[in-house]
Design an enzyme around this catalytic site. Structure first.
Site, PDB file in Angstrom:
ATOM      1  N   GLU A 320       1.052  -1.490   0.067  1.00 13.44           N
ATOM      2  CA  GLU A 320      -0.102  -0.234  -0.001  1.00 13.44           C
ATOM      3  C   GLU A 320       0.720   1.286   0.606  1.00 13.44           C
ATOM      4  O   GLU A 320       0.435   2.046   0.860  1.00 13.44           O
ATOM      5  CB  GLU A 320      -1.120   0.333   1.306  1.00 13.44           C
ATOM      6  CG  GLU A 320      -2.031  -1.703   0.982  1.00 13.44           C
ATOM      7  CD  GLU A 320      -2.650  -1.594   2.303  1.00 13.44           C
ATOM      8  OE1 GLU A 320      -2.702  -0.459   3.359  1.00 13.44           O
ATOM      9  OE2 GLU A 320      -4.089  -1.848   1.981  1.00 13.44           O
ATOM     10  N   ASP A 394      -8.457  -9.196   4.880  1.00 18.35           N
ATOM     11  CA  ASP A 394      -8.724  -7.846   5.102  1.00 18.35           C
ATOM     12  C   ASP A 394      -9.466  -8.045   5.982  1.00 18.35           C
ATOM     13  O   ASP A 394      -9.965  -7.240   6.124  1.00 18.35           O
ATOM     14  CB  ASP A 394      -8.107  -6.795   4.433  1.00 18.35           C
ATOM     15  CG  ASP A 394      -8.035  -5.668   5.683  1.00 18.35           C
ATOM     16  OD1 ASP A 394      -6.669  -5.734   6.074  1.00 18.35           O
ATOM     17  OD2 ASP A 394      -7.546  -4.080   4.937  1.00 18.35           O
ATOM     18  N   GLU A 422     -12.678  -2.484  12.287  1.00 21.98           N
ATOM     19  CA  GLU A 422     -12.531  -1.655  10.563  1.00 21.98           C
ATOM     20  C   GLU A 422     -13.238  -2.162  10.115  1.00 21.98           C
ATOM     21  O   GLU A 422     -14.244  -1.147   9.185  1.00 21.98           O
ATOM     22  CB  GLU A 422     -11.176  -1.641  10.091  1.00 21.98           C
ATOM     23  CG  GLU A 422     -10.713  -1.447   9.015  1.00 21.98           C
ATOM     24  CD  GLU A 422      -9.793  -1.586   8.065  1.00 21.98           C
ATOM     25  OE1 GLU A 422      -8.962  -1.917   9.333  1.00 21.98           O
ATOM     26  OE2 GLU A 422      -9.606  -1.118   7.222  1.00 21.98           O
TER      27      GLU A 422
HETATM   28  C1  BDP Z   1      -6.037  -2.469   6.230  1.00 22.46           C
HETATM   29  C2  BDP Z   1      -6.149  -0.616   6.904  1.00 22.46           C
HETATM   30  C3  BDP Z   1      -5.148   0.269   6.094  1.00 22.46           C
HETATM   31  C4  BDP Z   1      -3.619  -1.008   6.845  1.00 22.46           C
HETATM   32  C5  BDP Z   1      -3.454  -1.930   6.104  1.00 22.46           C
HETATM   33  C6  BDP Z   1      -2.385  -2.372   6.688  1.00 22.46           C
HETATM   34  O1  BDP Z   1      -7.286  -0.304   5.824  1.00 22.46           O
HETATM   35  O2  BDP Z   1      -5.443   0.938   6.782  1.00 22.46           O
HETATM   36  O3  BDP Z   1      -2.887   0.065   6.873  1.00 22.46           O
HETATM   37  O4  BDP Z   1      -4.747  -3.125   6.521  1.00 22.46           O
HETATM   38  O5  BDP Z   1      -3.067  -3.580   7.396  1.00 22.46           O
HETATM   39  O6  BDP Z   1      -6.398  -2.725   6.850  1.00 22.46           O
HETATM   40  O7  BDP Z   1      -1.538  -2.352   6.574  1.00 22.46           O
END
Ligand code: BDP
Length: 734
Positions: A320, A394, A422
């Protein structure tokens, strides 16, 4: 033996002064209305809120030895027992009657040394403990002993839990040791005190005030963690700012570490891979560049000078948008092992995250981490752990277990779960997460025959990994009750209990938590525990039944948006995950689709490849299923889907009624807070049901089956605004 009693003088008075501020938490407990601050360490006088007689006896504390951790033991025991038993209990340096509580280690306490438990305690390790009712000097006493002081503290908390949950304490014979070594909270806290995916106020770490001023609340945070065996905190967000590693910020981190240390909580930091460039002015962060490696070595030395028990680095690399070794055409092993070499002389670890997925056209995100990391099995250094999320996408309300579990026998795998909700209604929905985590822990990878569960991968019993651990993305913040939703506390609690022993039953965890936090009244206890145990299935029903996933509104991930297709990256869009069309719905991950099922062992693959064999809870995760396919109930997929959504709504409504009926049993302030949250939860469940069914109906073209209520709004209305903005309920109820 008497002589040895007197050999060391009584300790404690000084410690009590030093730790006076820890009493803040114990003192607030006099307040009538419960604002939730005390968590599961309420220590309310036992008969209060209880129907039956429970009269355990503690007449004195004999805690020999001098140290901040032993002082913490003293504060906790005296504060806790005195409040629970409603009597002042003296400290003594010798046993002079029945009912004494003797706590300590063989090296600090002659009394315990004389017991000759050395071998047993050594087997339990410095965090394990033994609690036994024994006769000493002719008196019936209870001994809490450990090889290490933190183990003694854990034993003290265990004993207090026995009292709080009304267990008999007169014939104790308990031996406990943690099954996993690293039991950490991952805080996704930013330096400006915002918290990524945090729903309980701001970050607990006041970086601007540190190191000069340390919020006394941090003592209570450490106490709470120690009480459930959590032994580490990663202080900063995995989307890390390299400033956290600057000399200035390390002083701040040191101040926090100093407060946590007596409670056995070690600090870790998320390390931004490009820090050598941002902080060190280097031209590259290439892990194979000697200057880069030297920079990290110097940084590690600097950290350990300040914080000798620093845990290590957590790293989100090449995920990301975060920098990582691949930015420099190196691989994950190059990156992890270079950092590991810097930490190894200090016994630090690198926790390398497996949450990596490249945006490739036509790619299945669920297959990405396995494809990128599995080939490196056996290549990571001895002090590297690979931290794998419970599922391959996720933190969804439900995912099958991550295929990396069982597929990397020569790599030390750690489990990462998300305590903060989340994707599960954030701090508005009552969802007890132990059943979700247990489902993953109990999943059978089958790699070494039946019974090759994820929990056995994690604790090293399957492949013999030396370092073990579990991480939970924290749900704590500055909200007075720590977690926003009062029941969010139960998830913090559950995480600690499962990291200590991944086989702890969800029911036991719920039962303990309710007794310590809400009520010990048997009828109310039974109702609340049942609500908790059902709650996860309910949220799956009204959000993502039958294996659906990631159909939340983009960005904030609150509420439904199955129609969403606005992000450039296809794998950030709900339509990518459900693939609804006129024929059916679901992601084909079998050989006719992405073939992600091939990542599981042959036995598991055989089950997940066959729609008739796949557990229906995972059906649409693995298969694109025709709307009219008959499911086990005899109903069509469409009808079954609709009924699941309705069932979720029905559960929230029934729960609201049950909760209302508990007024008078539960503390009024807590009761009212949960009542308000349940109102939001019902609004949301209805929106989920309506929005998803209206949208999926545009493909299925079938009527809602009997028993499913007509939608309250139109699809267009649901699409126009996210549920967070739909009405003023959030604002008015928060
Ligand atoms: C996702 C989230 C994000 C996190 C990412 C992570 O949306 O904010 O940075 O995982 O685990 O669940 O790095």
């Amino acid at each position: 033996m008497k002589k040895t009693y007197q050999r060391r003088r009584r300790t404690g008075a000084l410690g009590l002064v030093c730790f006076a501020f820890a009493l803040q938490l114990l003192a607030v407990s006099n307040a009538k209305a419960d604002d939730g601050y005390r968590l599961w360490l309420r220590y309310d006088h036992l008969p209060a809120n209880v129907s039956k007689d429970y009269r355990p006896r503690v007449t004195s504390f004999v805690v020999q030895g001098q140290s901040p951790t032993l002082d913490a033991v003293r504060v906790e025991l005296s504060g806790g027992c005195e409040r629970l038993l409603d009597s002042a209990i003296p400290f003594a340096n010798r046993i002079d009657g029945d009912g004494a509580l003797v706590v300590g280690t063989p090296s600090g306490s002659p009394l315990i040394d004389d017991l000759g438990w050395g071998r047993q305690l050594a087997a339990l390790g410095p965090e394990g403990f033994r609690i036994r009712s024994v006769k000493l000097g002719g008196h019936n006493v209870t001994v809490i002993a450990s090889q290490g002081e933190v183990g003694a503290l854990y034993g003290a908390f265990y004993f207090l839990r026995l009292l709080q949950t009304e267990q008999p304490i007169d014939r104790l014979d308990v031996s406990q040791k943690p099954r996993l070594q690293i039991r950490v909270l991952d805080h996704w806290d930013n330096l400006d005190r915002s918290v990524e995916r945090g729903y309980a106020g701001r970050s607990l770490w006041d970086w601007d005030a540190l190191p000069g001023k340390v919020d006394p609340r941090l003592v209570d945070y450490a106490r709470a963690n120690a009480s459930i065996g959590i032994n580490g905190s990663v202080l900063n967000n995995v989307n890390a700012n390299s400033k956290s590693l600057s000399a200035e910020y390390l002083q701040k981190t040191k101040a926090i570490a100093d407060v946590f240390r007596p409670y056995g909580v070690r600090v870790y930091l998320s390390a931004r891979f490009s820090a050598p460039m941002e902080l060190g002015g280097l031209k590259t962060a290439d892990p194979l560049d000697p200057e880069v490696a030297a920079w990290w070595k110097r940084k590690a030395d600097e950290i350990y000078k300040l914080i000798p028990d620093f845990g290590g680095f957590l790293v989100k690399a090449n995920s990301e948008g975060q920098p990582g070794p691949r930015t420099y055409n190196r691989d994950h092993v190059d990156g992890a092992n270079m950092l590991a070499a810097a930490l190894a002389p200090h016994n630090g670890v690198v926790i390398w995250r497996a949450f990596v997925y490249d945006a490739k056209p036509g790619y299945d995100r669920a297959a990405a981490a396995f494809d990128q990391l599995q080939p490196f099995d056996g290549k990571f250094a001895a002090n590297v752990l690979l931290q794998v999320k419970n599922g391959a996408i996720d933190f969804q309300p439900r995912e099958p277990f991550h295929p990396l579990f069982g597929a990397m026998p020569k790599t030390q795998l750690m489990l990462e779960v998300q305590i903060t909700q989340e994707y599960l209604g954030q701090s508005n929905h009552l969802v007890f997460l132990a059943p979700l985590w247990r489902e993953v822990l109990d999943s059978d990878t089958r790699v070494k025959g039946p019974g090759s569960t994820v929990s056995k991968v994690l604790d090293g019993s399957l492949f013999g990994q030396r370092l073990t651990g579990m991480a939970g993305v924290a749900n704590t913040g500055t909200d007075r009750n720590w977690t926003g939703h009062p029941f969010g506390q139960a998830n913090w609690y559950a995480f600690g209990r499962l990291a200590w022993n991944p086989d702890t039953p969800s029911r036991q965890i719920a039962d303990e938590w309710v007794k310590m936090t809400l009520t010990r009244e048997p009828k109310a206890l039974a109702v609340v525990t049942r609500i908790m145990l059902e709650s996860r299935e309910a949220v799956v029903d009204y959000m993502t039944p039958l294996g659906l996933h990631h159909i939340m509104w983009g960005g904030h991930h609150y509420g439904p948006a199955p129609w969403e297709n606005k992000f450039d990256r296809p794998d950030w869009n709900p339509v990518y995950y459900h693939k609804a069309d006129l024929n059916g719905i679901g992601f084909d991950r079998t050989a006719t689709g992405s073939n992600a099922v091939a990542q599981y062992s042959p036995e598991v693959r055989a089950v997940f490849s066959d729609p008739a064999a796949t557990p229906e809870k995972y059906l649409l995760w693995f298969h694109h299923v025709p709307w009219d396919r008959k499911l086990r109930s005899g109903r069509t997929l469409w009808d079954e889907l609709a009924l699941h959504y309705q069932r979720g709504v029905d559960w929230v409504r029934a729960t609201r009624k049950e909760w209302d009926a508990l007024a008078g049993v539960i503390d009024p302030e807590l009761h009212a807070a949960v009542k308000r949250k349940l109102e939001i939860q019902e609004r949301d469940a209805v929106a989920w049901r309506d929005a998803c069914l209206l949208y999926f109906q545009t493909f299925s073209k079938r009527p809602l089956p009997p028993g499913v209520e007509p939608p309250q709004k139109t699809l267009e209305e649901y699409k126009a605004k996210s549920i967070l903005e739909i009405d003023s309920l959030n604002q008015s109820l928060r």
